[in-house]
Write a protein that holds these residues in place. Structure first.
Motif, PDB file in Angstrom:
ATOM      1  N   GLU A 254       0.836  -1.542   0.005  1.00 45.33           N
ATOM      2  CA  GLU A 254       0.127  -0.083   0.150  1.00 45.33           C
ATOM      3  C   GLU A 254       0.875   1.392   0.142  1.00 45.33           C
ATOM      4  O   GLU A 254       1.112   2.044   1.061  1.00 45.33           O
ATOM      5  N   GLN A 255       0.871   1.961  -1.673  1.00 40.05           N
ATOM      6  CA  GLN A 255       1.605   3.120  -1.273  1.00 40.05           C
ATOM      7  C   GLN A 255       1.248   4.660  -1.538  1.00 40.05           C
ATOM      8  O   GLN A 255       1.232   4.519  -2.762  1.00 40.05           O
ATOM      9  N   ILE A 256       0.135   4.466  -0.721  1.00 45.28           N
ATOM     10  CA  ILE A 256      -0.532   5.591  -0.782  1.00 45.28           C
ATOM     11  C   ILE A 256      -0.429   6.735  -1.557  1.00 45.28           C
ATOM     12  O   ILE A 256      -1.053   7.646  -2.723  1.00 45.28           O
ATOM     13  N   GLN A 257       0.826   7.577  -1.605  1.00 48.80           N
ATOM     14  CA  GLN A 257       1.816   7.903  -2.056  1.00 48.80           C
ATOM     15  C   GLN A 257       2.511   8.197  -3.029  1.00 48.80           C
ATOM     16  O   GLN A 257       3.189   9.295  -3.297  1.00 48.80           O
ATOM     17  N   ASN A 258       2.899   7.214  -3.696  1.00 52.84           N
ATOM     18  CA  ASN A 258       3.635   7.240  -4.628  1.00 52.84           C
ATOM     19  C   ASN A 258       2.562   6.811  -5.705  1.00 52.84           C
ATOM     20  O   ASN A 258       1.419   6.174  -5.647  1.00 52.84           O
ATOM     21  N   PRO A 259       2.388   7.948  -6.945  1.00 49.49           N
ATOM     22  CA  PRO A 259       1.726   8.047  -7.988  1.00 49.49           C
ATOM     23  C   PRO A 259       2.297   7.433  -9.307  1.00 49.49           C
ATOM     24  O   PRO A 259       1.527   5.808 -10.052  1.00 49.49           O
ATOM     25  N   TYR A 260       3.550   6.718  -8.961  1.00 50.29           N
ATOM     26  CA  TYR A 260       4.331   6.260 -10.485  1.00 50.29           C
ATOM     27  C   TYR A 260       3.599   4.364  -9.864  1.00 50.29           C
ATOM     28  O   TYR A 260       4.302   3.423  -9.738  1.00 50.29           O
ATOM     29  N   THR A 261       2.656   4.268 -10.713  1.00 50.79           N
ATOM     30  CA  THR A 261       2.257   2.724 -10.649  1.00 50.79           C
ATOM     31  C   THR A 261       2.169   2.079 -12.379  1.00 50.79           C
ATOM     32  O   THR A 261       1.372   1.163 -12.448  1.00 50.79           O
ATOM     33  N   GLU A 262       2.415   2.890 -12.756  1.00 51.10           N
ATOM     34  CA  GLU A 262       3.291   2.757 -14.103  1.00 51.10           C
ATOM     35  C   GLU A 262       4.085   2.151 -15.068  1.00 51.10           C
ATOM     36  O   GLU A 262       4.705   3.368 -14.683  1.00 51.10           O
ATOM     37  N   LEU A 263       4.396   1.752 -15.696  1.00 46.59           N
ATOM     38  CA  LEU A 263       6.045   1.458 -16.194  1.00 46.59           C
ATOM     39  C   LEU A 263       6.539   1.168 -17.349  1.00 46.59           C
ATOM     40  O   LEU A 263       5.425   0.323 -17.522  1.00 46.59           O
ATOM     41  N   LEU A 264       7.178   1.848 -18.342  1.00 43.35           N
ATOM     42  CA  LEU A 264       7.534   1.679 -19.527  1.00 43.35           C
ATOM     43  C   LEU A 264       8.829   1.597 -19.220  1.00 43.35           C
ATOM     44  O   LEU A 264       9.432   2.349 -19.130  1.00 43.35           O
ATOM     45  N   VAL A 265       9.277   0.450 -20.547  1.00 44.16           N
ATOM     46  CA  VAL A 265      11.320   0.066 -19.967  1.00 44.16           C
ATOM     47  C   VAL A 265      11.329   0.070 -21.359  1.00 44.16           C
ATOM     48  O   VAL A 265      10.274  -0.376 -22.727  1.00 44.16           O
ATOM     49  N   LEU A 266      12.286   1.029 -21.560  1.00 46.55           N
ATOM     50  CA  LEU A 266      13.262   0.678 -22.954  1.00 46.55           C
ATOM     51  C   LEU A 266      14.641   1.195 -23.192  1.00 46.55           C
ATOM     52  O   LEU A 266      15.448   0.662 -21.743  1.00 46.55           O
ATOM     53  N   LYS A 267      14.138   0.214 -24.356  1.00 50.02           N
ATOM     54  CA  LYS A 267      15.533  -0.884 -24.479  1.00 50.02           C
ATOM     55  C   LYS A 267      16.031  -0.517 -25.783  1.00 50.02           C
ATOM     56  O   LYS A 267      15.555   0.050 -26.375  1.00 50.02           O
ATOM     57  N   GLY A 268      17.126  -0.809 -25.590  1.00 52.05           N
ATOM     58  CA  GLY A 268      17.941  -0.077 -26.789  1.00 52.05           C
ATOM     59  C   GLY A 268      19.916  -0.338 -26.540  1.00 52.05           C
ATOM     60  O   GLY A 268      20.490  -0.550 -27.082  1.00 52.05           O
ATOM     61  N   HIS A 269      20.035  -0.018 -25.321  1.00 52.07           N
ATOM     62  CA  HIS A 269      21.593   0.311 -24.884  1.00 52.07           C
ATOM     63  C   HIS A 269      21.452  -1.207 -24.237  1.00 52.07           C
ATOM     64  O   HIS A 269      20.987  -2.657 -23.615  1.00 52.07           O
ATOM     65  N   GLN A 270      23.154  -1.658 -24.934  1.00 49.77           N
ATOM     66  CA  GLN A 270      23.955  -2.251 -24.949  1.00 49.77           C
ATOM     67  C   GLN A 270      25.387  -2.744 -23.207  1.00 49.77           C
ATOM     68  O   GLN A 270      25.649  -4.094 -23.767  1.00 49.77           O
ATOM     69  N   ASP A 271      25.107  -1.693 -22.823  1.00 50.28           N
ATOM     70  CA  ASP A 271      25.698  -1.960 -21.598  1.00 50.28           C
ATOM     71  C   ASP A 271      25.101  -0.989 -20.601  1.00 50.28           C
ATOM     72  O   ASP A 271      24.347  -0.359 -20.824  1.00 50.28           O
TER      73      ASP A 271
ATOM     74  N   ARG B 163      -3.114   9.440 -13.574  1.00 43.37           N
ATOM     75  CA  ARG B 163      -3.173  10.978 -14.857  1.00 43.37           C
ATOM     76  C   ARG B 163      -3.444  10.112 -16.326  1.00 43.37           C
ATOM     77  O   ARG B 163      -3.857   9.666 -17.283  1.00 43.37           O
ATOM     78  N   GLU B 164      -1.865   8.600 -15.887  1.00 45.51           N
ATOM     79  CA  GLU B 164      -2.591   7.884 -17.868  1.00 45.51           C
ATOM     80  C   GLU B 164      -3.841   7.462 -18.399  1.00 45.51           C
ATOM     81  O   GLU B 164      -4.023   6.989 -19.464  1.00 45.51           O
ATOM     82  N   SER B 165      -4.158   6.973 -17.130  1.00 39.51           N
ATOM     83  CA  SER B 165      -5.624   6.273 -16.809  1.00 39.51           C
ATOM     84  C   SER B 165      -6.079   6.881 -17.951  1.00 39.51           C
ATOM     85  O   SER B 165      -7.566   7.173 -18.535  1.00 39.51           O
ATOM     86  N   ARG B 166      -6.964   8.557 -17.093  1.00 41.39           N
ATOM     87  CA  ARG B 166      -7.404   9.252 -17.364  1.00 41.39           C
ATOM     88  C   ARG B 166      -7.268  10.185 -18.858  1.00 41.39           C
ATOM     89  O   ARG B 166      -7.985   9.802 -19.209  1.00 41.39           O
ATOM     90  N   LEU B 167      -6.299   9.844 -19.113  1.00 41.48           N
ATOM     91  CA  LEU B 167      -5.501  10.339 -20.628  1.00 41.48           C
ATOM     92  C   LEU B 167      -6.118   9.127 -21.650  1.00 41.48           C
ATOM     93  O   LEU B 167      -6.709   9.690 -22.757  1.00 41.48           O
ATOM     94  N   ARG B 168      -5.448   8.142 -20.833  1.00 40.06           N
ATOM     95  CA  ARG B 168      -6.926   6.972 -22.284  1.00 40.06           C
ATOM     96  C   ARG B 168      -7.637   7.380 -22.128  1.00 40.06           C
ATOM     97  O   ARG B 168      -8.366   6.843 -23.419  1.00 40.06           O
ATOM     98  N   SER B 169      -8.728   7.234 -21.036  1.00 38.98           N
ATOM     99  CA  SER B 169     -10.568   7.592 -21.359  1.00 38.98           C
ATOM    100  C   SER B 169     -10.753   8.626 -22.153  1.00 38.98           C
ATOM    101  O   SER B 169     -12.404   8.746 -22.185  1.00 38.98           O
TER     102      SER B 169
END
Length: 425
Positions: A10-27, A419-425
Protein backbone atom coordinates in the motif's frame (compact mmCIF):
# COMPACT_ATOMS: atom_id res chain seq x y z
CA UNK A 1 19.15 -7.85 9.86
CA UNK A 2 19.23 -4.75 7.70
CA UNK A 3 18.12 -1.52 9.37
CA UNK A 4 16.76 -0.16 6.09
CA UNK A 5 13.13 0.99 6.23
CA UNK A 6 10.63 -1.04 4.25
CA UNK A 7 7.27 -0.10 2.80
CA UNK A 8 4.37 -2.43 2.08
CA UNK A 9 2.25 -2.90 -1.03
CA UNK A 10 0.00 0.00 0.00
CA UNK A 11 1.95 3.01 -1.25
CA UNK A 12 -0.77 5.65 -1.12
CA UNK A 13 1.60 8.60 -1.72
CA UNK A 14 3.47 6.94 -4.58
CA UNK A 15 1.88 7.96 -7.89
CA UNK A 16 4.25 5.88 -10.05
CA UNK A 17 2.16 2.78 -10.57
CA UNK A 18 2.81 2.33 -14.30
CA UNK A 19 6.10 1.77 -16.04
CA UNK A 20 7.48 1.73 -19.57
CA UNK A 21 10.74 -0.16 -20.17
CA UNK A 22 12.96 1.43 -22.84
CA UNK A 23 15.45 -0.93 -24.48
CA UNK A 24 18.32 -0.16 -26.83
CA UNK A 25 21.53 0.08 -24.82
CA UNK A 26 23.90 -2.90 -24.73
CA UNK A 27 25.82 -1.89 -21.60
CA UNK A 28 25.54 0.18 -18.38
CA UNK A 29 23.46 3.34 -18.89
CA UNK A 30 25.18 6.00 -16.77
CA UNK A 31 23.78 9.32 -17.98
CA UNK A 32 20.42 10.91 -18.64
CA UNK A 33 20.20 14.53 -19.78
CA UNK A 34 17.07 16.60 -20.33
CA UNK A 35 16.81 18.37 -23.70
CA UNK A 36 13.46 20.17 -23.34
CA UNK A 37 10.07 19.65 -21.69
CA UNK A 38 9.51 16.21 -23.19
CA UNK A 39 12.79 14.90 -24.65
CA UNK A 40 15.88 13.42 -23.04
CA UNK A 41 19.07 11.64 -24.08
CA UNK A 42 20.69 8.55 -22.55
CA UNK A 43 24.30 7.41 -22.79
CA UNK A 44 26.67 4.94 -21.20
CA UNK A 45 29.36 2.34 -21.62
CA UNK A 46 28.25 1.13 -25.07
CA UNK A 47 29.23 4.53 -26.56
CA UNK A 48 25.80 5.02 -28.16
CA UNK A 49 23.50 7.95 -27.41
CA UNK A 50 19.71 7.55 -27.67
CA UNK A 51 17.15 10.34 -27.82
CA UNK A 52 13.75 9.55 -26.26
CA UNK A 53 10.30 11.02 -25.92
CA UNK A 54 9.50 11.14 -22.18
CA UNK A 55 5.76 11.24 -22.84
CA UNK A 56 5.44 8.18 -25.06
CA UNK A 57 8.72 6.33 -24.49
CA UNK A 58 9.38 6.44 -28.23
CA UNK A 59 12.99 6.18 -29.39
CA UNK A 60 13.61 9.25 -31.56
CA UNK A 61 17.24 8.86 -32.67
CA UNK A 62 20.23 6.57 -32.23
CA UNK A 63 23.47 8.56 -32.30
CA UNK A 64 26.58 6.59 -33.22
CA UNK A 65 29.97 8.28 -33.45
CA UNK A 66 32.02 7.26 -30.40
CA UNK A 67 34.26 4.18 -30.29
CA UNK A 68 34.34 3.84 -26.48
CA UNK A 69 32.16 4.55 -23.45
CA UNK A 70 30.62 7.99 -22.89
CA UNK A 71 32.26 9.87 -19.99
CA UNK A 72 30.27 13.14 -19.98
CA UNK A 73 27.15 14.59 -21.58
CA UNK A 74 25.32 17.91 -21.47
CA UNK A 75 22.66 19.73 -23.50
CA UNK A 76 22.35 23.32 -24.67
CA UNK A 77 20.08 25.41 -26.84
CA UNK A 78 20.68 28.26 -29.25
CA UNK A 79 18.23 30.78 -30.61
CA UNK A 80 19.31 33.18 -33.32
CA UNK A 81 16.93 36.02 -34.09
CA UNK A 82 16.34 34.62 -37.55
CA UNK A 83 15.44 31.07 -36.56
CA UNK A 84 13.59 29.06 -33.96
CA UNK A 85 15.28 27.62 -30.88
CA UNK A 86 17.55 24.69 -31.68
CA UNK A 87 18.68 22.03 -29.21
CA UNK A 88 22.05 20.27 -29.17
CA UNK A 89 23.85 17.76 -27.02
CA UNK A 90 27.56 17.49 -26.34
CA UNK A 91 29.10 14.10 -25.59
CA UNK A 92 32.62 13.18 -24.49
CA UNK A 93 34.05 9.69 -24.66
CA UNK A 94 36.97 7.55 -23.50
CA UNK A 95 38.04 7.55 -27.19
CA UNK A 96 39.24 11.14 -26.45
CA UNK A 97 36.70 12.81 -28.70
CA UNK A 98 33.87 15.28 -28.14
CA UNK A 99 30.86 15.43 -30.49
CA UNK A 100 28.09 18.00 -30.94
CA UNK A 101 24.77 16.46 -32.05
CA UNK A 102 21.70 18.19 -33.46
CA UNK A 103 18.61 17.02 -31.56
CA UNK A 104 16.24 17.98 -34.41
CA UNK A 105 17.60 15.40 -36.88
CA UNK A 106 20.03 13.33 -34.81
CA UNK A 107 22.97 14.34 -37.00
CA UNK A 108 26.58 14.75 -35.96
CA UNK A 109 27.35 18.48 -36.28
CA UNK A 110 31.03 18.52 -35.31
CA UNK A 111 33.64 16.19 -33.85
CA UNK A 112 36.83 17.19 -32.05
CA UNK A 113 39.65 14.75 -31.38
CA UNK A 114 42.61 16.83 -30.20
CA UNK A 115 42.48 15.80 -26.51
CA UNK A 116 45.50 14.38 -24.67
CA UNK A 117 43.27 12.53 -22.20
CA UNK A 118 39.64 11.56 -21.63
CA UNK A 119 37.26 14.46 -21.03
CA UNK A 120 35.46 13.78 -17.74
CA UNK A 121 33.13 16.79 -17.57
CA UNK A 122 31.43 19.29 -19.87
CA UNK A 123 29.81 22.60 -18.91
CA UNK A 124 28.02 25.13 -21.09
CA UNK A 125 28.32 28.79 -20.02
CA UNK A 126 25.23 30.22 -21.75
CA UNK A 127 26.00 33.75 -20.55
CA UNK A 128 29.39 33.79 -22.31
CA UNK A 129 28.26 31.64 -25.26
CA UNK A 130 31.13 29.18 -24.72
CA UNK A 131 31.48 25.70 -23.32
CA UNK A 132 34.21 24.07 -21.27
CA UNK A 133 35.72 20.60 -21.25
CA UNK A 134 37.60 19.26 -18.25
CA UNK A 135 40.23 16.52 -18.37
CA UNK A 136 43.97 16.83 -17.86
CA UNK A 137 43.42 20.49 -18.82
CA UNK A 138 40.54 22.95 -18.98
CA UNK A 139 39.61 23.92 -22.55
CA UNK A 140 37.30 26.74 -23.66
CA UNK A 141 35.37 26.34 -26.94
CA UNK A 142 32.90 28.34 -28.95
CA UNK A 143 29.73 26.91 -30.51
CA UNK A 144 31.55 26.04 -33.74
CA UNK A 145 33.95 23.92 -31.69
CA UNK A 146 36.92 26.20 -32.23
CA UNK A 147 39.36 25.91 -29.32
CA UNK A 148 39.60 29.41 -27.86
CA UNK A 149 42.12 28.73 -25.09
CA UNK A 150 43.22 26.13 -22.57
CA UNK A 151 45.15 25.78 -19.33
CA UNK A 152 48.50 24.06 -19.14
CA UNK A 153 48.45 20.38 -18.11
CA UNK A 154 47.04 20.23 -14.57
CA UNK A 155 47.60 16.72 -13.19
CA UNK A 156 47.24 13.16 -14.40
CA UNK A 157 44.10 12.85 -12.29
CA UNK A 158 42.57 15.76 -14.19
CA UNK A 159 39.36 17.70 -13.61
CA UNK A 160 36.54 15.48 -12.35
CA UNK A 161 33.80 18.12 -11.93
CA UNK A 162 33.08 21.72 -12.93
CA UNK A 163 30.62 24.31 -11.66
CA UNK A 164 29.90 27.79 -13.03
CA UNK A 165 30.44 30.73 -10.63
CA UNK A 166 29.57 34.45 -10.99
CA UNK A 167 31.87 37.00 -12.68
CA UNK A 168 33.02 34.66 -15.51
CA UNK A 169 34.57 32.16 -13.10
CA UNK A 170 34.39 28.38 -12.75
CA UNK A 171 35.37 26.03 -9.94
CA UNK A 172 37.10 22.79 -10.96
CA UNK A 173 37.66 19.75 -8.75
CA UNK A 174 41.16 18.31 -9.29
CA UNK A 175 41.76 15.50 -6.81
CA UNK A 176 41.41 17.03 -3.34
CA UNK A 177 42.04 20.57 -4.61
CA UNK A 178 39.51 23.10 -5.81
CA UNK A 179 40.83 25.38 -8.57
CA UNK A 180 39.11 28.67 -9.41
CA UNK A 181 39.55 29.83 -13.02
CA UNK A 182 38.51 33.14 -14.54
CA UNK A 183 37.67 33.66 -18.21
CA UNK A 184 38.86 36.99 -19.61
CA UNK A 185 38.10 38.27 -23.16
CA UNK A 186 41.11 38.62 -25.45
CA UNK A 187 42.63 42.09 -25.84
CA UNK A 188 43.00 41.83 -29.60
CA UNK A 189 39.31 42.45 -30.31
CA UNK A 190 38.73 38.91 -31.56
CA UNK A 191 36.09 36.61 -30.10
CA UNK A 192 38.80 34.79 -28.18
CA UNK A 193 39.12 34.21 -24.46
CA UNK A 194 41.94 33.64 -22.01
CA UNK A 195 41.64 31.42 -18.95
CA UNK A 196 43.61 32.09 -15.75
CA UNK A 197 43.89 30.21 -12.48
CA UNK A 198 43.06 32.74 -9.75
CA UNK A 199 42.84 30.63 -6.61
CA UNK A 200 43.68 27.16 -5.31
CA UNK A 201 41.68 25.94 -2.31
CA UNK A 202 43.17 23.05 -0.36
CA UNK A 203 40.67 22.64 2.49
CA UNK A 204 39.55 19.09 1.63
CA UNK A 205 41.43 16.12 3.10
CA UNK A 206 40.42 13.76 0.27
CA UNK A 207 39.24 13.72 -3.34
CA UNK A 208 36.30 16.00 -4.16
CA UNK A 209 33.50 13.88 -5.62
CA UNK A 210 30.66 16.35 -5.94
CA UNK A 211 30.14 20.04 -6.63
CA UNK A 212 26.86 21.96 -6.66
CA UNK A 213 25.95 25.61 -7.16
CA UNK A 214 23.26 26.76 -4.70
CA UNK A 215 22.78 30.32 -5.99
CA UNK A 216 24.85 33.31 -7.14
CA UNK A 217 26.40 33.63 -3.68
CA UNK A 218 27.06 30.04 -2.61
CA UNK A 219 28.38 26.72 -3.86
CA UNK A 220 29.07 23.47 -2.02
CA UNK A 221 31.62 20.66 -2.37
CA UNK A 222 31.65 17.14 -0.96
CA UNK A 223 34.57 14.72 -0.61
CA UNK A 224 35.33 11.01 -0.45
CA UNK A 225 35.67 11.06 3.35
CA UNK A 226 32.37 12.86 3.93
CA UNK A 227 33.50 16.48 4.27
CA UNK A 228 30.95 19.02 3.08
CA UNK A 229 32.19 22.59 2.61
CA UNK A 230 29.99 25.62 1.91
CA UNK A 231 31.84 28.30 -0.08
CA UNK A 232 31.23 31.95 -0.89
CA UNK A 233 30.88 32.04 -4.70
CA UNK A 234 32.25 35.60 -4.98
CA UNK A 235 35.41 35.57 -2.87
CA UNK A 236 35.80 31.75 -2.52
CA UNK A 237 36.08 31.81 1.27
CA UNK A 238 34.84 28.96 3.41
CA UNK A 239 31.47 29.81 5.00
CA UNK A 240 30.77 26.56 6.83
CA UNK A 241 31.73 22.92 6.90
CA UNK A 242 30.39 19.63 8.19
CA UNK A 243 32.33 16.41 8.41
CA UNK A 244 30.78 14.44 11.27
CA UNK A 245 27.53 13.52 9.57
CA UNK A 246 27.40 10.29 11.52
CA UNK A 247 27.55 12.13 14.88
CA UNK A 248 25.38 15.09 13.91
CA UNK A 249 22.62 12.67 13.13
CA UNK A 250 22.71 10.78 16.42
CA UNK A 251 18.97 10.66 17.07
CA UNK A 252 17.81 10.49 20.66
CA UNK A 253 15.19 7.93 19.76
CA UNK A 254 17.52 5.64 17.81
CA UNK A 255 19.87 3.20 19.49
CA UNK A 256 23.38 4.22 18.43
CA UNK A 257 25.07 1.59 16.30
CA UNK A 258 28.39 0.38 17.64
CA UNK A 259 30.90 1.11 14.90
CA UNK A 260 34.63 0.82 15.31
CA UNK A 261 35.28 2.70 12.09
CA UNK A 262 33.45 3.59 8.94
CA UNK A 263 34.88 2.41 5.67
CA UNK A 264 35.44 5.35 3.26
CA UNK A 265 32.55 4.37 0.98
CA UNK A 266 30.17 4.64 3.95
CA UNK A 267 31.08 8.30 4.44
CA UNK A 268 31.71 9.20 0.80
CA UNK A 269 29.57 12.07 -0.60
CA UNK A 270 28.49 10.65 -3.97
CA UNK A 271 26.05 13.36 -4.99
CA UNK A 272 24.84 16.79 -3.88
CA UNK A 273 21.79 18.77 -4.89
CA UNK A 274 20.21 21.87 -3.36
CA UNK A 275 17.39 24.34 -3.20
CA UNK A 276 17.75 27.87 -1.80
CA UNK A 277 17.49 26.68 1.83
CA UNK A 278 19.19 23.30 2.04
CA UNK A 279 21.79 21.03 0.55
CA UNK A 280 20.74 17.39 0.10
CA UNK A 281 23.65 14.97 0.27
CA UNK A 282 23.91 11.32 -0.72
CA UNK A 283 26.46 9.99 1.77
CA UNK A 284 27.23 6.26 1.84
CA UNK A 285 23.92 4.43 2.17
CA UNK A 286 22.19 7.47 3.67
CA UNK A 287 20.68 10.82 2.75
CA UNK A 288 21.22 13.98 4.78
CA UNK A 289 19.54 17.41 4.73
CA UNK A 290 21.91 20.25 5.65
CA UNK A 291 20.32 23.66 6.33
CA UNK A 292 22.50 26.47 4.97
CA UNK A 293 21.30 29.17 7.37
CA UNK A 294 21.50 27.05 10.53
CA UNK A 295 24.72 25.47 9.25
CA UNK A 296 23.71 22.03 10.46
CA UNK A 297 21.98 18.78 9.56
CA UNK A 298 18.22 19.09 10.13
CA UNK A 299 17.14 15.63 8.92
CA UNK A 300 18.71 12.38 7.89
CA UNK A 301 18.09 8.79 6.98
CA UNK A 302 21.35 6.95 7.70
CA UNK A 303 20.38 3.77 5.92
CA UNK A 304 18.10 4.98 3.16
CA UNK A 305 19.15 2.05 0.93
CA UNK A 306 20.93 -1.29 1.23
CA UNK A 307 24.00 0.07 -0.57
CA UNK A 308 25.49 3.39 -1.73
CA UNK A 309 23.11 6.15 -2.81
CA UNK A 310 24.25 7.34 -6.25
CA UNK A 311 21.86 10.20 -7.03
CA UNK A 312 19.43 12.42 -5.12
CA UNK A 313 16.97 15.12 -6.22
CA UNK A 314 14.60 17.48 -4.44
CA UNK A 315 11.12 17.68 -5.97
CA UNK A 316 9.09 20.92 -6.08
CA UNK A 317 7.01 19.64 -3.13
CA UNK A 318 8.55 18.50 0.18
CA UNK A 319 9.73 15.27 -1.39
CA UNK A 320 13.12 13.81 -2.27
CA UNK A 321 13.99 10.97 -4.61
CA UNK A 322 17.08 8.80 -4.18
CA UNK A 323 18.47 5.89 -6.18
CA UNK A 324 21.09 3.34 -5.22
CA UNK A 325 23.50 0.60 -6.17
CA UNK A 326 20.96 -1.82 -4.69
CA UNK A 327 18.70 -1.23 -7.73
CA UNK A 328 15.99 0.68 -5.88
CA UNK A 329 14.50 4.15 -6.34
CA UNK A 330 12.83 5.63 -3.26
CA UNK A 331 10.60 8.63 -2.57
CA UNK A 332 10.95 10.43 0.77
CA UNK A 333 8.91 13.15 2.41
CA UNK A 334 10.49 15.73 4.70
CA UNK A 335 8.29 15.99 7.79
CA UNK A 336 8.53 18.07 10.93
CA UNK A 337 9.34 16.30 14.17
CA UNK A 338 7.53 16.97 17.43
CA UNK A 339 10.22 18.42 19.71
CA UNK A 340 10.50 17.21 23.31
CA UNK A 341 11.18 20.14 25.60
CA UNK A 342 14.18 19.94 27.91
CA UNK A 343 13.27 19.68 31.62
CA UNK A 344 13.31 23.02 33.45
CA UNK A 345 16.18 23.74 35.85
CA UNK A 346 14.96 23.00 39.42
CA UNK A 347 14.94 25.86 41.90
CA UNK A 348 14.53 25.84 45.69
CA UNK A 349 16.26 24.52 48.80
CA UNK A 350 18.63 21.97 47.20
CA UNK A 351 19.64 24.38 44.49
CA UNK A 352 20.61 26.97 47.13
CA UNK A 353 23.12 24.55 48.62
CA UNK A 354 24.53 23.63 45.21
CA UNK A 355 22.82 20.25 45.04
CA UNK A 356 21.15 21.26 41.78
CA UNK A 357 24.37 21.72 39.85
CA UNK A 358 24.53 18.22 38.46
CA UNK A 359 20.92 18.58 37.41
CA UNK A 360 21.73 21.88 35.75
CA UNK A 361 24.52 20.20 33.80
CA UNK A 362 22.21 17.41 32.66
CA UNK A 363 19.65 20.02 31.58
CA UNK A 364 22.32 21.86 29.59
CA UNK A 365 23.45 18.57 28.10
CA UNK A 366 19.84 17.78 27.18
CA UNK A 367 19.46 21.24 25.67
CA UNK A 368 22.66 20.83 23.65
CA UNK A 369 21.53 17.39 22.56
CA UNK A 370 18.22 18.90 21.52
CA UNK A 371 19.99 21.59 19.48
CA UNK A 372 21.94 18.90 17.66
CA UNK A 373 18.95 16.66 17.11
CA UNK A 374 17.40 16.79 13.65
CA UNK A 375 14.14 18.75 13.66
CA UNK A 376 12.71 16.92 10.69
CA UNK A 377 12.63 13.34 9.59
CA UNK A 378 12.48 11.66 6.20
CA UNK A 379 9.54 9.34 5.81
CA UNK A 380 9.61 6.68 3.12
CA UNK A 381 6.48 7.17 0.97
CA UNK A 382 7.36 5.20 -2.17
CA UNK A 383 9.59 2.38 -3.34
CA UNK A 384 10.03 1.88 -7.09
CA UNK A 385 11.22 -1.65 -7.78
CA UNK A 386 11.89 -2.32 -11.44
CA UNK A 387 15.62 -2.41 -12.10
CA UNK A 388 17.69 -5.53 -11.45
CA UNK A 389 20.99 -3.68 -10.99
CA UNK A 390 22.48 -0.38 -9.74
CA UNK A 391 20.34 2.65 -10.65
CA UNK A 392 22.82 5.30 -11.81
CA UNK A 393 20.61 8.39 -11.96
CA UNK A 394 17.18 9.71 -12.86
CA UNK A 395 15.37 12.69 -14.40
CA UNK A 396 12.16 14.17 -13.06
CA UNK A 397 9.72 15.35 -15.77
CA UNK A 398 6.94 16.67 -13.54
CA UNK A 399 3.60 15.24 -14.57
CA UNK A 400 5.19 13.26 -17.41
CA UNK A 401 6.86 11.10 -14.75
CA UNK A 402 10.33 9.93 -13.89
CA UNK A 403 13.08 8.37 -16.05
CA UNK A 404 15.68 6.09 -14.43
CA UNK A 405 18.76 4.43 -15.94
CA UNK A 406 20.66 1.42 -14.67
CA UNK A 407 23.54 -1.02 -14.96
CA UNK A 408 20.94 -3.55 -16.21
CA UNK A 409 21.14 -1.72 -19.63
CA UNK A 410 17.54 -0.50 -19.25
CA UNK A 411 15.80 2.85 -18.92
CA UNK A 412 12.45 2.88 -17.13
CA UNK A 413 9.82 5.60 -17.47
CA UNK A 414 7.71 5.68 -14.32
CA UNK A 415 4.25 7.09 -14.91
CA UNK A 416 1.46 8.42 -12.72
CA UNK A 417 -1.05 5.57 -13.13
CA UNK A 418 -4.14 7.68 -12.42
CA UNK A 419 -3.10 10.39 -14.88
CA UNK A 420 -2.34 7.84 -17.60
CA UNK A 421 -5.71 6.10 -17.22
CA UNK A 422 -7.47 9.50 -17.34
CA UNK A 423 -5.63 10.32 -20.56
CA UNK A 424 -6.55 6.97 -22.08
CA UNK A 425 -10.21 7.36 -21.20
Amino acid sequence: KSSVQTIGEEQIQNPYTELLVLKGHQDIVRFLVQIDDYRFASAGDDGVVFLWNAQTGEKLFELRGHAHKITAITSFSSSDDSEEKKYFILTASADRTVIVWDCTNGRLVQKVSCFHSTVKCLTVLQSLDVWLSGGSDLCVWNRKLDLLCKTSHLTDAGISALVELPKSCVAAAVGKELLIFRLVPSDDGSEGWNVFEVKRLVDHQDNILSLVSVNDLTFVTGSHVGELIVWDALDWTKQASECNFWDSCANLDVQPEIKLSQSPNETSIQHLTSDEECVFAAIGKGIYVYNLQMKRVIACQRTAHDSSVLHIEKLPNRQLISCSEDGSVRIWELQEKQQLLAEPVPTGFFNMWGFGRANKQTTQAAKKMQENTPMYFLELVGDLIGHSSAVQMFLYFGELGLATCSADHLIILWKDGERESRLRS
